[in-house]
Structures are given as C-alpha cells and as structure tokens.
Motif scaffolding. Sequence first.
Motif, PDB file in Angstrom:
ATOM      1  N   ARG A 116       0.828  -1.202   0.000  1.00 15.38           N
ATOM      2  CA  ARG A 116       0.000   0.000   0.000  1.00 15.38           C
ATOM      3  C   ARG A 116       0.869   1.262   0.000  1.00 15.38           C
ATOM      4  NH1 ARG A 116      -4.567  -1.599   4.572  1.00 15.38           N
ATOM      5  NH2 ARG A 116      -4.510  -3.843   4.212  1.00 15.38           N
ATOM      6  N   ARG A 117       1.958   1.208   0.763  1.00 12.80           N
ATOM      7  CA  ARG A 117       2.875   2.351   0.770  1.00 12.80           C
ATOM      8  C   ARG A 117       3.389   2.642  -0.622  1.00 12.80           C
ATOM      9  NH1 ARG A 117       9.136   1.986   2.178  1.00 12.80           N
ATOM     10  NH2 ARG A 117       8.831   0.527   0.455  1.00 12.80           N
ATOM     11  N   ASN A 118       3.845   1.600  -1.291  1.00 10.62           N
ATOM     12  CA  ASN A 118       4.379   1.793  -2.639  1.00 10.62           C
ATOM     13  C   ASN A 118       3.327   2.389  -3.569  1.00 10.62           C
ATOM     14  OD1 ASN A 118       6.752   0.677  -1.691  1.00 10.62           O
ATOM     15  ND2 ASN A 118       6.387  -1.343  -2.592  1.00 10.62           N
ATOM     16  N   PHE A 119       2.101   1.907  -3.450  1.00 15.08           N
ATOM     17  CA  PHE A 119       1.023   2.416  -4.298  1.00 15.08           C
ATOM     18  C   PHE A 119       0.737   3.886  -4.031  1.00 15.08           C
ATOM     19  CE2 PHE A 119      -3.462   3.602  -4.476  1.00 15.08           C
ATOM     20  CZ  PHE A 119      -3.693   3.503  -5.850  1.00 15.08           C
ATOM     21  N   ILE A 120       0.600   4.258  -2.752  1.00 17.57           N
ATOM     22  CA  ILE A 120       0.168   5.622  -2.461  1.00 17.57           C
ATOM     23  C   ILE A 120       1.258   6.643  -2.778  1.00 17.57           C
ATOM     24  CG2 ILE A 120       0.830   5.779  -0.007  1.00 17.57           C
ATOM     25  CD1 ILE A 120      -1.970   7.058   0.454  1.00 17.57           C
ATOM     26  N   VAL A 121       2.519   6.293  -2.533  1.00 17.36           N
ATOM     27  CA  VAL A 121       3.606   7.234  -2.836  1.00 17.36           C
ATOM     28  C   VAL A 121       3.708   7.451  -4.341  1.00 17.36           C
ATOM     29  CG1 VAL A 121       6.101   7.584  -2.761  1.00 17.36           C
ATOM     30  CG2 VAL A 121       4.898   6.756  -0.737  1.00 17.36           C
ATOM     31  N   GLU A 122       3.664   6.373  -5.115  1.00 17.78           N
ATOM     32  CA  GLU A 122       3.706   6.496  -6.577  1.00 17.78           C
ATOM     33  C   GLU A 122       2.514   7.299  -7.086  1.00 17.78           C
ATOM     34  OE1 GLU A 122       3.898   2.526  -8.052  1.00 17.78           O
ATOM     35  OE2 GLU A 122       5.882   2.119  -7.197  1.00 17.78           O
ATOM     36  N   SER A 123       1.359   7.067  -6.494  1.00 17.25           N
ATOM     37  CA  SER A 123       0.149   7.761  -6.927  1.00 17.25           C
ATOM     38  C   SER A 123       0.219   9.252  -6.621  1.00 17.25           C
ATOM     39  CB  SER A 123      -1.080   7.140  -6.264  1.00 17.25           C
ATOM     40  OG  SER A 123      -1.236   5.789  -6.650  1.00 17.25           O
ATOM     41  N   GLN A 178       2.882  11.076  -6.453  1.00 19.41           N
ATOM     42  CA  GLN A 178       3.796  11.677  -7.428  1.00 19.41           C
ATOM     43  C   GLN A 178       3.103  11.876  -8.774  1.00 19.41           C
ATOM     44  OE1 GLN A 178       6.469  12.873  -6.346  1.00 19.41           O
ATOM     45  NE2 GLN A 178       7.422  11.578  -4.802  1.00 19.41           N
ATOM     46  N   GLU A 179       2.297  10.910  -9.162  1.00 16.25           N
ATOM     47  CA  GLU A 179       1.605  10.990 -10.453  1.00 16.25           C
ATOM     48  C   GLU A 179       0.582  12.123 -10.512  1.00 16.25           C
ATOM     49  OE1 GLU A 179      -0.045   7.126 -11.015  1.00 16.25           O
ATOM     50  OE2 GLU A 179       1.898   6.179 -11.453  1.00 16.25           O
ATOM     51  N   ILE A 180      -0.068  12.430  -9.381  1.00 18.11           N
ATOM     52  CA  ILE A 180      -1.081  13.484  -9.392  1.00 18.11           C
ATOM     53  C   ILE A 180      -0.507  14.845  -8.996  1.00 18.11           C
ATOM     54  CG2 ILE A 180      -2.924  11.827  -8.953  1.00 18.11           C
ATOM     55  CD1 ILE A 180      -3.103  12.867  -6.087  1.00 18.11           C
ATOM     56  N   GLY A 181       0.816  14.902  -8.803  1.00 16.68           N
ATOM     57  CA  GLY A 181       1.462  16.191  -8.595  1.00 16.68           C
ATOM     58  C   GLY A 181       1.737  16.578  -7.164  1.00 16.68           C
ATOM     59  N   LEU A 182       1.666  15.622  -6.237  1.00 17.18           N
ATOM     60  CA  LEU A 182       1.998  15.907  -4.844  1.00 17.18           C
ATOM     61  C   LEU A 182       3.348  15.268  -4.513  1.00 17.18           C
ATOM     62  CD1 LEU A 182      -1.406  15.348  -2.961  1.00 17.18           C
ATOM     63  CD2 LEU A 182      -0.373  17.513  -3.670  1.00 17.18           C
ATOM     64  N   ASP A 183       4.333  16.107  -4.262  1.00 11.02           N
ATOM     65  CA  ASP A 183       5.660  15.596  -3.937  1.00 11.02           C
ATOM     66  C   ASP A 183       5.608  14.857  -2.605  1.00 11.02           C
ATOM     67  OD1 ASP A 183       8.457  15.259  -4.133  1.00 11.02           O
ATOM     68  OD2 ASP A 183       8.753  16.951  -2.778  1.00 11.02           O
ATOM     69  N   CYS A 184       6.149  13.639  -2.572  1.00 12.16           N
ATOM     70  CA  CYS A 184       6.064  12.821  -1.366  1.00 12.16           C
ATOM     71  C   CYS A 184       7.321  11.977  -1.216  1.00 12.16           C
ATOM     72  CB  CYS A 184       4.827  11.915  -1.436  1.00 12.16           C
ATOM     73  SG  CYS A 184       4.525  10.948   0.068  1.00 12.16           S
ATOM     74  N   HIS A 185       8.020  12.143  -0.097  1.00 13.34           N
ATOM     75  CA  HIS A 185       9.175  11.289   0.159  1.00 13.34           C
ATOM     76  C   HIS A 185       8.677   9.877   0.492  1.00 13.34           C
ATOM     77  CE1 HIS A 185       8.264  11.632   4.448  1.00 13.34           C
ATOM     78  NE2 HIS A 185       9.173  10.710   4.689  1.00 13.34           N
ATOM     79  N   VAL A 186       9.524   8.899   0.329  1.00 12.04           N
ATOM     80  CA  VAL A 186       9.130   7.516   0.586  1.00 12.04           C
ATOM     81  C   VAL A 186       9.266   7.233   2.077  1.00 12.04           C
ATOM     82  CG1 VAL A 186       9.561   5.085   0.086  1.00 12.04           C
ATOM     83  CG2 VAL A 186       9.893   6.808  -1.708  1.00 12.04           C
ATOM     84  N   PRO A 187       8.146   6.991   2.781  1.00 17.47           N
ATOM     85  CA  PRO A 187       8.230   6.687   4.207  1.00 17.47           C
ATOM     86  C   PRO A 187       8.818   5.295   4.431  1.00 17.47           C
ATOM     87  CG  PRO A 187       5.959   6.486   3.451  1.00 17.47           C
ATOM     88  CD  PRO A 187       6.750   7.010   2.296  1.00 17.47           C
ATOM     89  N   GLY A 188       9.793   5.217   5.301  1.00 20.25           N
ATOM     90  CA  GLY A 188      10.441   3.929   5.542  1.00 20.25           C
ATOM     91  C   GLY A 188       9.728   3.052   6.540  1.00 20.25           C
TER      92      GLY A 188
END
Length: 394
Positions: free
Chosen positions: A305-312, A314-324
């Motif tokens: 889910r993390r991978n999905f939401i972070v990629e998503s 970025q795709e819609i224009g919200l810069d998001c660092h990858v939470p570890g």
Amino acid sequence: MTGSISSTQKMDRLSLAVNAIPPSGIRRFFDMAEKMENVISLGVGEPDFPTPWNVREASIASIERGDTAYTANAGLEPLRIEIAKYMEQIFHVSYDPLSEIIVTVGASEGLDIAIRAIINPGDEVIVVEPGFVSYAPIVTLAGGKVIPLKTKKEHAFKLTKEAVEAAITPRTKAIMISFPNNPTGAVMTKEELLPIAEVIDDHDLLVISDEIYGELSYDTTHYSFSRLPRMKDRTILISGFSKAFAMTGWRLGFVCAPSDILSAMLKIHQYTMMSAPTIAQYGALEALQNGREDVDKMVTSYRQRRNFIVESFQEIGLDCHVPGGAFYAFPSIEATGMSSEEFAEALLKEEQVAVVPGNVFGSGGEGHIRCSYAASLDDLQTAIQRMDRFLNRK
C-alpha cells in the motif's frame, strides 16, 4: 442565591496547564468526517485489519476461566516475560521482565507517566517535530517546557546532530523521539542514530523513544535507540500492541526502562491506573506467543500500500518522500498555495476524503498532510482519484 457562571469564572476554575493546550487536531477532522456520508478516511492511524482471531479467542477464554480480577500493577508476570523475549528476539535489546518492564494502558499512558516520572517544573524537553500530537501537551501538563526541534523535508525528516545540539540548553532534561515516525514515516538507521547518541551522552540527557511502529519498517530493520552504546541506561522505550498486532481498542502498551525510572513510573501507574485491562493482557500474551505470521502478513500488505500511495501522489502532482516505516505518507501540498488546514477542510467538503493537516503535528508539519495507508487498496485507489479531481480544480 443562584445565577449563571461567567466565562471568566469558568476559565478560573480550570487548570492553567489544561487551558494552555489545544484539543487534538486529529480528532477534530475525524469528528467532521463522521458526520458526512461516503467519506474515505485516511485520517486516523488505525489498522484496517481486525485483531487476529487467536488473540480474540485467548481473551474470551480468559473471561470464561474467570480471570477478571486485577493483575499485578506492573502487569501479568508471564506477559512481561514474553515482552522481554520479544524485545530480545526482534529488536536485540535485553530487559529484566521483573524490574525493567511495565504493562500500561496503551503506549499513551506509558508516554504520560514517563514524562511525569522525570520532569520537574521548568525542565525543558526537546520534542521532535513533526511528531505525534500528544507529545507536547503531556510535557506541558507535567509542568515542563517544550522545545520544538523541527526536522526538514530535505533531510527526509530525520534528526541531525547539529539540530539536536542547537536545541540543548542548561535546562534540557530529555528529548522525545519517535522512529519510525508518526506522521512522516521517517526511519533512522544505526549509523544515523549514533551521532545523536553521542550528543545525548555528552549532555547527560534522557531519551523517551516511542517505538510503537518499530515492527512496521519496510526497507531496513528497526534499530532501537536503547541498543546504541551507553544508551540503554538513558532510554525510556515506549511500545505496545496497537499497531503491529492490530489491537488499538484493547489499549495495551508497555515500557522498558532502567529500574530506577521504571520504579518511579510504577508509582504513578499504581495511583492512576492500578493495572492494565486483564483480558487484554491475556490477548497480548497470545499475540506474542503465536502472532508472528499475522504480523508478517500485515507488514507485507502495508508495504504494498505504501508503494502504491507514494507512486500515486507523485503521479497526481503531490511531492512525497518515501516513508520507511509506520503507515503514513506525508505529501507536500505547498504547490497548491493552501495551508494544510485549508487543504484538508476543502478536500473533505468537496471530495469526502479525510486527511490530517500537517500543522497539528507541530509547526514543522505545515505545508503537508498526513495520509494513513492503513486502508484497503480499493479505498486508497478511490481516494487518489478524488484527490486528483480536487487538485485539477485548484
């Protein structure tokens, strides 16, 4: 003679410390969302998994046996023994179950009594921001002074040695940290924590380390602060069963700390709580003895889910660092020109998606929103579609 009480009189009869703290910003948005229909909530940090059945069954069995009396103040001895084994096997830190572990009513009680056990009026506590909403208020309620320490997006919301040193004064007693972090999801490795530990040691400080999300680390193994050289005797480690074991409503946490500090905490616990809920303790015992497979499955799902939401994002224009770690994404909404409060309120009203404005986690969270991905993939997909539509109108 009777009469109405003025607003000034009402304020005068309340504690100044209580008047000084705001209500929880998280709960405010959750309460707003509850009154609306068709809302997808990415607001409250709660697993969408039910507590595993074997844990529920063990708790039910304890009721049927009649195990409904108080336990020892510090908690069931078999549970404390299992917690000690768990901390040794999973996080490689060793604690005496009889003198260095106490079972609390959630990790929240553990945080509260830790602060009250060590803080004198006027002592300063460095509170890392963005950070969980209760950290600063419990310091204030204990008579301490909060010194905010802002982590930065360009540092992936991690602590730096220089920032910690700059926040220390002669009145500093402790620093409160949380990695994996709520709300940013930031994690810190052993190599990144070592310079922080050196500063702590040099200035003779205590550390309150909230490690409730320790199991939820996705790219690297969680490294407990008390495992660092010379840090065990300085660290009050807070954890519990809510997140990794999907036991939020059971209200069960634990504290691992040096025996002198734990003894002081136990005194407060005795007078305020007596003991943690008995049936919840039997459930937690089962979770520790037979719950690894369930934890592993949940962690795998959260990583997906993390991978999905972070990629998503970025795709819609919200810069998001990858939470570890943890189960929160903390995207930047600065490009919209809106404050985090404005963004969250408008998104909820216009698209029925509930998120938490970053400023409720301290001023260092402004310009971001917290989105919990402890929700189904279907809900996350729908939420992203709605947020994309919302952004395209702005």
